[in-house]
Every structure is written in C-alpha cells, then in structure tokens.
Design a protein around this motif. Sequence first.
Motif, short mmCIF file in Angstrom:
data_model
loop_
_atom_site.label_atom_id
_atom_site.label_comp_id
_atom_site.label_asym_id
_atom_site.label_seq_id
_atom_site.Cartn_x
_atom_site.Cartn_y
_atom_site.Cartn_z
N MET A 98 -20.63 -23.53 23.09
CA MET A 98 -19.24 -22.99 23.22
C MET A 98 -19.40 -21.63 22.32
O MET A 98 -20.31 -21.45 21.54
CB MET A 98 -18.13 -23.79 22.65
N HIS A 99 -18.39 -20.85 22.23
CA HIS A 99 -18.44 -19.70 21.31
C HIS A 99 -17.28 -19.82 20.12
O HIS A 99 -16.41 -20.66 20.25
CB HIS A 99 -18.04 -18.31 22.13
N THR A 100 -17.53 -18.95 19.16
CA THR A 100 -16.64 -19.19 18.07
C THR A 100 -15.64 -18.19 17.98
O THR A 100 -14.44 -18.25 17.17
CB THR A 100 -17.37 -18.67 16.66
N HIS A 101 -15.36 -17.44 19.15
CA HIS A 101 -14.03 -16.72 19.40
C HIS A 101 -12.84 -17.29 19.12
O HIS A 101 -11.82 -16.67 18.44
CB HIS A 101 -14.07 -16.12 20.83
N GLY A 102 -12.79 -18.47 19.76
CA GLY A 102 -11.56 -19.30 19.58
C GLY A 102 -11.12 -19.58 17.93
O GLY A 102 -9.88 -19.61 17.72
N ALA A 103 -12.29 -20.03 17.24
CA ALA A 103 -12.00 -20.31 15.99
C ALA A 103 -11.35 -19.32 15.00
O ALA A 103 -11.10 -19.30 14.17
CB ALA A 103 -13.21 -20.81 15.47
N GLN A 104 -11.98 -17.78 15.47
CA GLN A 104 -11.60 -16.58 14.63
C GLN A 104 -10.22 -16.54 14.58
O GLN A 104 -9.60 -15.67 13.77
CB GLN A 104 -12.21 -15.34 15.48
N THR A 105 -9.32 -16.97 15.51
CA THR A 105 -7.60 -16.95 15.24
C THR A 105 -7.21 -17.60 14.13
O THR A 105 -6.03 -17.00 13.54
CB THR A 105 -7.31 -17.81 16.23
N ILE A 106 -8.16 -18.21 13.15
CA ILE A 106 -7.51 -18.83 12.04
C ILE A 106 -8.31 -18.56 10.97
O ILE A 106 -8.59 -19.04 10.02
CB ILE A 106 -7.45 -20.59 12.11
N GLN A 107 -9.07 -17.43 11.32
CA GLN A 107 -10.31 -17.01 10.00
C GLN A 107 -9.68 -16.82 8.97
O GLN A 107 -10.22 -16.94 7.71
CB GLN A 107 -11.09 -15.77 10.67
N HIS A 108 -8.51 -16.07 8.86
CA HIS A 108 -7.84 -15.67 7.57
C HIS A 108 -7.44 -16.88 6.59
O HIS A 108 -7.22 -16.90 5.48
CB HIS A 108 -6.29 -14.99 7.83
#
Length: 217
Positions: free
Chosen positions: A36-46
């Motif tokens: 999988m890619h981390t793009h989806g997790a980047q939505t909660i990066q902050h």
Amino acid sequence: AISDNVLKMFMQQAKQRYGTADIIIHENKKSPTPFMHTHGAQTIQHRTEYITSAAQNSGFYSHGRDEKVTFDIKGISLEDLQLLNPIILAQETQLHPFSGHKIIISKRTSEKYGLKLGDAIDLDINMIRHKFRIFGIAQPSGFFLEGGQQTNAVIPRETMASIYNSPGNANIIYIKLKNIDEKDQVISELSNVYKRYTVREPVSEEEMHHETSVMSI
C-alpha cells in the motif's frame, strides 16, 4: 513477579517489532495486495509526530551445505528507522546513501556466521537469490535486539519493494501520534481510508492480558 517479568519481555519484543509507533497498518485476508502507499495516512499528518513505512519479509541464507538461516528483513530508510526504533552501529563503511543492495546485520549474526564488513551475502527472497554487501554491523539494540534463533537484517526500502515489483509502496505503515488520546479516533478515520487493510494499535490490552494471565494461572 513472574507475570510482571513476562509482561516486560512481551513489551520488549513488541517494541523491537513496532518501535515507538502508536498505530500500524498492514494487510489482511481481504487486502487486494500486501502493499500500500502512505498517501492515505498523510491526511492526518498534522496530528502525528511521524508516519513511516517499511517493506518487510523473510529471506533465507545458506550457511554451509546443511544450514538454512531465516532472516527477518526490514526494508526501510535509515532516517525512518531511527525515528521508529533507533539502532547503534558498531561498524559501518560507505553506508550513505543507503540504497541498492546494501545490508545491515547484527553483531551477533556477524560473529555467529563469520560475516564481516564488506562481505557479500546471498539471500533468497521471494524465491530469487539476491546478493547484498554488508555495509553496517549493528549493536544488540532496537531492531537488532535479537533473541533465540531470531536473525534480523535491514536493507533499503525501495530495494525490498522492487523485489516484489511494488516500487514506492510498503507492506506496513507506522504512525506515532502527537496526542495519544486521539488513538481510537484516528484508527477509526484511517480504517475508512484503508478499508481493505487492518488499522490497529501495535499491541492491544487484550494481548497483554493474555500473555500475563497464562503465566499467572
């Protein structure tokens, strides 16, 4: 007292595998692919201290004619590894940039199998033999705190991902939160993003209770 010691051992093993991560994402039986890619997790990066990922699997090393050694191989960048679960290098040479077929093994593995800095080592991964060269030997700490028959190694993430024809992807994502109280909420949110994967805390209270209750009985 015995069950307390069992819990400490269990948590030490968990920390070795998952480092300081509060949440992990990985495949399950419904996943279309292990990667999988981390793009989806980047939505909660902050809301996180870090989001890292690895491409990991087993490999096999033939020592002599009769002994086949199983390596737990983590494909990860050195920067991400130091965030997740820092290692201490006893020896290194030209380790940076950490790319290609460079490998880090433990001091224990080095001594047990007579492997030294600069040596080549062949590992069978995904049923294909790959030649690596040892550019780092790590002290027994962090990911390299091995026990029993355990043998670990670290290679560049992109090298492992490419072996499985999945460049740029990973098969496990690690997340550390700024506010641990948000863990359940973030797990719920990410479960909607990674609908066909498992989003969970690395070690649940149920697992800890199970490990200690058996010994208590």
